[in-house]
Design a protein around this motif. Structure first.
Motif, PDB file in Angstrom:
ATOM      1  N   LYS A   1       2.068   8.299  -2.930  1.00  0.00           N
ATOM      2  CA  LYS A   1       1.572   7.579  -4.101  1.00  0.00           C
ATOM      3  C   LYS A   1       2.374   7.783  -5.381  1.00  0.00           C
ATOM      4  O   LYS A   1       2.962   8.846  -5.601  1.00  0.00           O
ATOM      5  N   TYR A   2       2.270   6.764  -6.212  1.00  0.00           N
ATOM      6  CA  TYR A   2       2.700   6.820  -7.620  1.00  0.00           C
ATOM      7  C   TYR A   2       1.460   7.156  -8.428  1.00  0.00           C
ATOM      8  O   TYR A   2       0.475   6.420  -8.394  1.00  0.00           O
ATOM      9  N   TRP A   3       1.472   8.281  -9.111  1.00  0.00           N
ATOM     10  CA  TRP A   3       0.332   8.612  -9.972  1.00  0.00           C
ATOM     11  C   TRP A   3       0.859   9.343 -11.204  1.00  0.00           C
ATOM     12  O   TRP A   3       1.129  10.539 -11.164  1.00  0.00           O
TER      13      TRP A   3
ATOM     14  N   ILE B   1       0.860  -1.185   0.000  1.00  0.00           N
ATOM     15  CA  ILE B   1       0.000   0.000   0.000  1.00  0.00           C
ATOM     16  C   ILE B   1       0.895   1.233   0.000  1.00  0.00           C
ATOM     17  O   ILE B   1       1.742   1.388   0.891  1.00  0.00           O
ATOM     18  N   ALA B   2       0.702   2.107  -0.994  1.00  0.00           N
ATOM     19  CA  ALA B   2       1.552   3.301  -1.077  1.00  0.00           C
ATOM     20  C   ALA B   2       1.163   4.303   0.009  1.00  0.00           C
ATOM     21  O   ALA B   2      -0.021   4.591   0.217  1.00  0.00           O
ATOM     22  N   LEU B   3       2.179   4.807   0.699  1.00  0.00           N
ATOM     23  CA  LEU B   3       1.966   5.862   1.706  1.00  0.00           C
ATOM     24  C   LEU B   3       2.168   7.228   1.042  1.00  0.00           C
ATOM     25  O   LEU B   3       1.514   8.203   1.388  1.00  0.00           O
TER      26      LEU B   3
ATOM     27  N   ASP C   1      -9.604   1.611 -14.975  1.00  0.00           N
ATOM     28  CA  ASP C   1      -8.398   1.088 -14.328  1.00  0.00           C
ATOM     29  C   ASP C   1      -7.381   2.208 -14.130  1.00  0.00           C
ATOM     30  O   ASP C   1      -7.433   3.255 -14.772  1.00  0.00           O
ATOM     31  N   SER C   2      -6.427   1.935 -13.214  1.00  0.00           N
ATOM     32  CA  SER C   2      -5.510   2.998 -12.797  1.00  0.00           C
ATOM     33  C   SER C   2      -4.640   3.471 -13.957  1.00  0.00           C
ATOM     34  O   SER C   2      -4.297   4.644 -14.059  1.00  0.00           O
ATOM     35  N   ARG C   3      -4.312   2.546 -14.851  1.00  0.00           N
ATOM     36  CA  ARG C   3      -3.480   2.899 -16.004  1.00  0.00           C
ATOM     37  C   ARG C   3      -4.144   4.012 -16.825  1.00  0.00           C
ATOM     38  O   ARG C   3      -3.527   5.035 -17.136  1.00  0.00           O
TER      39      ARG C   3
ATOM     40  N   GLY D   1       4.595  -5.324 -15.654  1.00  0.00           N
ATOM     41  CA  GLY D   1       3.215  -5.802 -15.570  1.00  0.00           C
ATOM     42  C   GLY D   1       2.309  -4.753 -14.968  1.00  0.00           C
ATOM     43  O   GLY D   1       1.237  -4.440 -15.474  1.00  0.00           O
ATOM     44  N   SER D   2       2.747  -4.169 -13.864  1.00  0.00           N
ATOM     45  CA  SER D   2       1.999  -3.116 -13.175  1.00  0.00           C
ATOM     46  C   SER D   2       3.054  -2.336 -12.402  1.00  0.00           C
ATOM     47  O   SER D   2       3.852  -2.949 -11.670  1.00  0.00           O
ATOM     48  N   GLY D   3       3.075  -1.020 -12.562  1.00  0.00           N
ATOM     49  CA  GLY D   3       4.143  -0.232 -11.945  1.00  0.00           C
ATOM     50  C   GLY D   3       4.339  -0.570 -10.477  1.00  0.00           C
ATOM     51  O   GLY D   3       5.443  -0.907 -10.029  1.00  0.00           O
ATOM     52  N   SER D   4       3.233  -0.532  -9.722  1.00  0.00           N
ATOM     53  CA  SER D   4       3.336  -0.714  -8.275  1.00  0.00           C
ATOM     54  C   SER D   4       3.789  -2.128  -7.890  1.00  0.00           C
ATOM     55  O   SER D   4       4.170  -2.373  -6.747  1.00  0.00           O
ATOM     56  N   ALA D   5       3.754  -3.078  -8.844  1.00  0.00           N
ATOM     57  CA  ALA D   5       4.188  -4.455  -8.551  1.00  0.00           C
ATOM     58  C   ALA D   5       5.663  -4.493  -8.170  1.00  0.00           C
ATOM     59  O   ALA D   5       6.089  -5.389  -7.430  1.00  0.00           O
ATOM     60  N   CYS D   6       6.450  -3.520  -8.643  1.00  0.00           N
ATOM     61  CA  CYS D   6       7.889  -3.566  -8.349  1.00  0.00           C
ATOM     62  C   CYS D   6       8.146  -3.410  -6.851  1.00  0.00           C
ATOM     63  O   CYS D   6       9.189  -3.818  -6.354  1.00  0.00           O
ATOM     64  N   ARG D   7       7.171  -2.833  -6.099  1.00  0.00           N
ATOM     65  CA  ARG D   7       7.354  -2.651  -4.651  1.00  0.00           C
ATOM     66  C   ARG D   7       6.976  -3.911  -3.881  1.00  0.00           C
ATOM     67  O   ARG D   7       7.276  -4.028  -2.698  1.00  0.00           O
ATOM     68  N   SER D   8       6.235  -4.844  -4.536  1.00  0.00           N
ATOM     69  CA  SER D   8       5.760  -6.047  -3.829  1.00  0.00           C
ATOM     70  C   SER D   8       6.820  -7.132  -3.720  1.00  0.00           C
ATOM     71  O   SER D   8       6.534  -8.230  -3.267  1.00  0.00           O
TER      72      SER D   8
HETATM   73  O1  PMV Z   1       0.527  -0.022 -10.488  1.00  0.00           O
HETATM   74  P1  PMV Z   1      -0.772   0.525 -10.892  1.00  0.00           P
HETATM   75  O2  PMV Z   1      -0.812   0.831 -12.352  1.00  0.00           O
HETATM   76  O3  PMV Z   1      -1.906  -0.391 -10.478  1.00  0.00           O
HETATM   77  O4  PMV Z   1      -1.009   1.903 -10.160  1.00  0.00           O
HETATM   78  C1  PMV Z   1      -1.151   2.014  -8.776  1.00  0.00           C
HETATM   79  C2  PMV Z   1      -1.557   3.375  -8.398  1.00  0.00           C
HETATM   80  C3  PMV Z   1      -1.960   3.586  -6.941  1.00  0.00           C
HETATM   81  O5  PMV Z   1      -2.289   2.375  -6.314  1.00  0.00           O
HETATM   82  C4  PMV Z   1      -3.175   4.499  -6.908  1.00  0.00           C
HETATM   83  C5  PMV Z   1      -0.845   4.288  -6.173  1.00  0.00           C
HETATM   84  C6  PMV Z   1       0.345   3.455  -5.782  1.00  0.00           C
HETATM   85  O6  PMV Z   1       1.416   4.044  -5.636  1.00  0.00           O
HETATM   86  O7  PMV Z   1       0.200   2.244  -5.576  1.00  0.00           O
END
Ligand code: PMV
Length: 331
Positions: free
Chosen positions: A34-36, A30-32, A205-207, A152-159
């Motif tokens: 955010k990436y937007w 969970i982003a504290l 979707d967020s994209r 695949g999904s930007g935020s996936a790199c943090r997982s």
């Molecule tokens: O990784 P994506 O494309 O699902 O974008 C995630 C965007 C937010 O969840 C809203 C913010 C974040 O940093 O995770």
């Protein structure tokens, strides 16, 4: 070779020895802050750094080779290959097929509702990347896996990491310096829990939403400076274990991100009436003396930020609020 394929071959320098199957678990983050917004849509390179906290729930994925075509199961149900989630997974797999006639069978299970702004795509793509690493025997380190999961999904790199994690935007055009990294902070008392108000799939979707915000919101211009400010203030609060300062930064950062979306023409509003009711309750509880804050992503659900010592109080308050979606895994 297109840029994505070039990127993948730059990361996959070593060839592994393939096994019969691969499997992995990756957690939700969970982003504290955010990436937007992306500076490069093809390579999923963000406009700014972001900082997240990793939860214990997430996605389990297994992968093996299939005979004639790809086959995907999501939460034990076979998925049509035309389904938007299947299309995204297949497009990601296309980057890694040794030849076009290699097909995959993928079984993936999410511990949170899928596509409801609960970061299932982050844990989903991270788990798939790790499962492929297992299948193909790539033997990549976490940073390299983070680079690949990002596609695949930007935020996936943090997982790929636990605890507090920062994703660097990087400055290279080829994207090889845009990966996530764990911060050297231990804070066992810190807690983030989803407060699920709706498990429905989001309408946009967020994209798409982040691109529309960049192109059609006059408030977006202020966002990069806001993130830079919040990131340095949040890191200070984190290293000082200053919970109230940290909570206030997170909440304000999320609301500012939503403000940029609301100002988009046409507007992007993920909130429901329930979301607003839940926010007001958090503010009321805080006024009554409970140190509790929220953050929100691209969906109607809240993620509550509090200290573990207050967990029982938070659960009681939520149950008595009657603003909740019952689930065993989340509040
Ligand atoms: O990784 P994506 O494309 O699902 O974008 C995630 C965007 C937010 O969840 C809203 C913010 C974040 O940093 O995770």
């Amino acid at each position: 070779m297109n840029r994505k394929a070039q990127f993948v071959s730059a990361v996959l320098k070593k060839k592994g020895s393939q096994r019969a199957a691969g499997s992995a678990f990756a957690p939700v983050n969970i982003a504290l802050v955010k990436y937007w917004g992306k500076r490069d849509q093809e390579l999923n390179l963000p406009v700014t750094n972001s900082l997240s906290y990793t939860l214990s729930i997430g996605t389990h994925t297994s992968i093996s080779l299939a005979d004639r075509q790809d086959a995907i199961w999501l939460n034990d149900v076979p998925l049509s290959l035309e389904h938007p989630i299947a299309r995204r997974l297949i497009a990601f797999c296309d980057l890694f097929r040794p030849d076009p006639a290699t097909y995959f069978q993928i079984k993936t299970k999410n511990e949170v509702p899928t596509g409801a702004g609960l970061a299932s795509s982050a844990s989903g793509f991270a788990a798939l990347t790790m499962a492929m690493n297992d299948l193909f025997g790539w033997d990549l380190d976490r940073r390299e896996l983070s680079l690949l999961a990002r596609l695949g999904s930007g935020s996936a790199c943090r997982s790929l990491f636990d605890g507090f994690v920062e994703w660097h935007t990087g400055s290279r055009e080829d994207g090889l310096d845009s990966f996530a990294e764990r911060l050297d902070v231990e804070w066992p008392e810190f807690s983030v829990e989803p407060w699920i108000l709706s498990s429905e799939q989001k309408a946009i979707d967020s994209r798409k939403a982040m691109q529309a915000t960049i192109e059609h919101s006059s408030l977006y211009a202020a966002w990069p400076a806001k993130v830079a400010h919040d990131l340095s203030a949040l890191k200070r609060a984190l290293f000082d274990r200053d919970f109230d300062t940290l909570g206030a930064i997170c909440e304000n950062n999320a609301l500012t991100m939503h403000a940029t979306m609301i100002a988009t023409a046409p507007p992007i509003i993920y909130w429901t009436e329930e979301s607003l009711r839940a926010m007001r309750l958090v503010w009321q509880w805080r006024k009554n003396g409970l140190p509790i804050y929220f953050t929100m992503d691209a969906g109607p659900n809240l993620k509550l930020i509090f200290l573990k010592k207050d967990e029982a109080t938070v659960r009681t308050l939520i149950l008595s609020s009657k603003v909740y979606y019952p689930t065993s895994k989340c509040l």
